[in-house]
Design an enzyme around this catalytic site. Structure first.
Site, PDB file in Angstrom:
ATOM      1  N   TRP A  61      59.350  36.780  49.085  1.00  0.00           N
ATOM      2  CA  TRP A  61      59.727  35.420  49.479  1.00  0.00           C
ATOM      3  C   TRP A  61      61.200  35.165  49.150  1.00  0.00           C
ATOM      4  CZ3 TRP A  61      57.349  30.473  46.808  1.00  0.00           C
ATOM      5  CH2 TRP A  61      57.643  29.340  47.580  1.00  0.00           C
ATOM      6  N   HIS A 121      63.426  45.533  39.890  1.00  0.00           N
ATOM      7  CA  HIS A 121      62.402  45.109  38.918  1.00  0.00           C
ATOM      8  C   HIS A 121      62.799  45.583  37.505  1.00  0.00           C
ATOM      9  CE1 HIS A 121      59.615  43.620  41.886  1.00  0.00           C
ATOM     10  NE2 HIS A 121      59.203  44.786  42.328  1.00  0.00           N
ATOM     11  N   ARG A 143      56.472  34.264  37.680  1.00  0.00           N
ATOM     12  CA  ARG A 143      55.227  33.670  38.187  1.00  0.00           C
ATOM     13  C   ARG A 143      54.224  33.652  37.047  1.00  0.00           C
ATOM     14  NH1 ARG A 143      51.732  35.900  43.418  1.00  0.00           N
ATOM     15  NH2 ARG A 143      50.709  33.903  43.843  1.00  0.00           N
TER      16      ARG A 143
HETATM   17  P1  PAP Z   1      56.591  42.913  45.255  1.00  0.00           P
HETATM   18  O1  PAP Z   1      56.973  42.791  43.813  1.00  0.00           O
HETATM   19  O2  PAP Z   1      55.699  44.089  45.543  1.00  0.00           O
HETATM   20  O3  PAP Z   1      57.760  42.820  46.183  1.00  0.00           O
HETATM   21  P2  PAP Z   1      56.061  40.128  45.571  1.00  0.00           P
HETATM   22  O4  PAP Z   1      56.651  39.780  46.869  1.00  0.00           O
HETATM   23  O5  PAP Z   1      56.829  39.814  44.332  1.00  0.00           O
HETATM   24  O6  PAP Z   1      55.655  41.654  45.579  1.00  0.00           O
HETATM   25  O7  PAP Z   1      54.669  39.386  45.405  1.00  0.00           O
HETATM   26  C1  PAP Z   1      53.737  39.306  46.432  1.00  0.00           C
HETATM   27  C2  PAP Z   1      53.117  37.911  46.322  1.00  0.00           C
HETATM   28  O8  PAP Z   1      53.998  36.967  46.933  1.00  0.00           O
HETATM   29  C3  PAP Z   1      51.801  37.827  47.053  1.00  0.00           C
HETATM   30  O9  PAP Z   1      51.045  36.871  46.314  1.00  0.00           O
HETATM   31  P3  PAP Z   1      49.441  36.826  46.369  1.00  0.00           P
HETATM   32  O10 PAP Z   1      48.950  38.218  46.186  1.00  0.00           O
HETATM   33  O11 PAP Z   1      49.037  35.919  45.250  1.00  0.00           O
HETATM   34  O12 PAP Z   1      49.082  36.252  47.675  1.00  0.00           O
HETATM   35  C4  PAP Z   1      52.243  37.313  48.405  1.00  0.00           C
HETATM   36  O13 PAP Z   1      51.214  36.698  49.144  1.00  0.00           O
HETATM   37  C5  PAP Z   1      53.305  36.319  47.998  1.00  0.00           C
HETATM   38  N1  PAP Z   1      54.241  36.034  49.085  1.00  0.00           N
HETATM   39  C6  PAP Z   1      54.747  36.887  50.006  1.00  0.00           C
HETATM   40  N2  PAP Z   1      55.540  36.248  50.870  1.00  0.00           N
HETATM   41  C7  PAP Z   1      55.549  34.948  50.485  1.00  0.00           C
HETATM   42  C8  PAP Z   1      56.184  33.774  51.004  1.00  0.00           C
HETATM   43  N3  PAP Z   1      56.939  33.825  52.070  1.00  0.00           N
HETATM   44  N4  PAP Z   1      55.963  32.612  50.360  1.00  0.00           N
HETATM   45  C9  PAP Z   1      55.189  32.547  49.266  1.00  0.00           C
HETATM   46  N5  PAP Z   1      54.562  33.609  48.723  1.00  0.00           N
HETATM   47  C10 PAP Z   1      54.729  34.814  49.330  1.00  0.00           C
END
Ligand code: PAP
Length: 311
Positions: A61, A121, A143
């Site tokens: 995000w 990270h 988070r």
């Molecule tokens: P990463 O560390 O592998 O890059 P990251 O993007 O930090 O992952 O986290 C993924 C989480 O962000 C997911 O949460 P959830 O499993 O609780 O659903 C994902 O859905 C959420 N996420 C991805 N894109 C967005 C967005 N545009 N807005 C809000 N949350 C998002």
């Protein structure tokens, strides 16, 4: 630069996977050469922006938001590119083994753009001196621990690494509290960047996923100010457009993000980065006992140190 010598220790993580310890933090062996190269070679420019985060805390995000703030009028890029291909991970796409020889990594590094945007990270405890010495700007997204773990647990179970048994939730809770998850311990990771932001708020911007969910528009404007490219009052429509284009509802429906194909640097499908994106989703999966255990740990680690967050 930090001393990246390893006090080498290994620990089983899940299935046949193990993690290795570098100066108090656990890493997947696959990422370690890249982490060492970042620590030894990365020389940020004062104009660089680094998005830092613990995994699963909102990185995807923030990548889309920061990219849009910095590049304005480039919202089409989000339609055709997964955010992870717009904002590269230092330890993987820029300095990792996979892209070591590729033109992509050198392009990222030599870009003449005034603002280069990278993500990582790597914890502050390892990367902090590099970041501090350069004067670059750092955005850290945190988070709450239960949703972070919930997201990690779902994500890991989507990896395409053979036929191994799923990662059981009880084991995931155990490992998370023990700190033996990739880039863990979570609590020390968050704490390191939070302290940096308290000491040096003009260079370290600390924001939580929950704050951003609550009022994306206001925080987007704060981020733009922090990055030195504020929106004017008459840009309000543009701000709203960015918020919409970076929302999960819009992003997850682009073909590139719906894809079951895996990233070319990790065996996980593009669509695995977009799931529920809800605050409190852990309550749909975690037992009361697991919630109590994590809350007690959070109280000990965060609240008693004056950071009232995560419960
Ligand atoms: P990463 O560390 O592998 O890059 P990251 O993007 O930090 O992952 O986290 C993924 C989480 O962000 C997911 O949460 P959830 O499993 O609780 O659903 C994902 O859905 C959420 N996420 C991805 N894109 C967005 C967005 N545009 N807005 C809000 N949350 C998002």
């Amino acid at each position: 630069m930090e001393n990246s010598n390893i006090n080498s220790e290994e620990e089983k993580w899940w299935g046949d996977k193990h993690l290795e310890l570098i100066n108090g933090f656990w890493f997947m062996p696959f990422f370690i050469p890249g982490v060492h190269r970042v620590l030894a070679e990365f020389n940020p420019r004062p104009s660089d922006v680094i998005l830092s985060s613990f995994p699963k805390t909102g990185t995807t995000w923030l990548k889309s938001l920061l990219y849009s703030i910095i590049n304005r009028s480039s919202l089409d890029s989000l339609v055709n590119n997964n955010p992870h291909n717009l904002v590269p991970y230092l330890e993987v796409q820029v300095y990792g083994d996979h892209h070591q020889e590729s033109s992509e990594s050198s392009t990222h590094l030599s870009s003449e753009d005034t603002t280069r945007l990278f993500s990582t990270h790597i914890p502050y405890q390892l990367l902090g001196k590099t970041l501090e010495s350069s004067g670059c700007r750092v955005v850290y997204v945190a988070r709450n621990p239960k949703d972070t773990l919930n997201s990690l647990w779902h994500f890991v179970n989507k990896w395409k690494m053979g036929e191994e048994a799923p990662w059981e939730l009880e084991d995931a809770v155990e490992k998370f509290l023990r700190g033996t998850v990739p880039y863990g311990p979570y609590y020390e990771h968050v704490f390191g960047y939070r302290m940096a932001s308290l000491k040096n708020p003009s260079k370290f911007f600390f924001i939580t996923y929950e704050e951003l969910k609550d009022d994306t528009k206001s925080h987007l404007k704060r981020l733009a100010e922090f990055l030195g490219c504020p929106f004017a009052e008459e840009d309000d429509k543009e701000v709203e457009e960015i918020v919409k284009c970076c929302s999960i509802e819009v992003l997850k429906n682009h073909e590139v993000n719906k894809s079951e194909d895996c990233l070319d640097w990790f065996p996980t499908p593009y669509n695995s980065f977009f799931r529920q994106a809800k605050v409190g989703d852990h309550t749909n999966y975690f037992s009361d006992e697991a919630i109590k255990r994590i809350d007690a740990f959070t109280e000990e680690k965060f609240h008693k140190s004056g950071f009232v967050y995560g419960i």
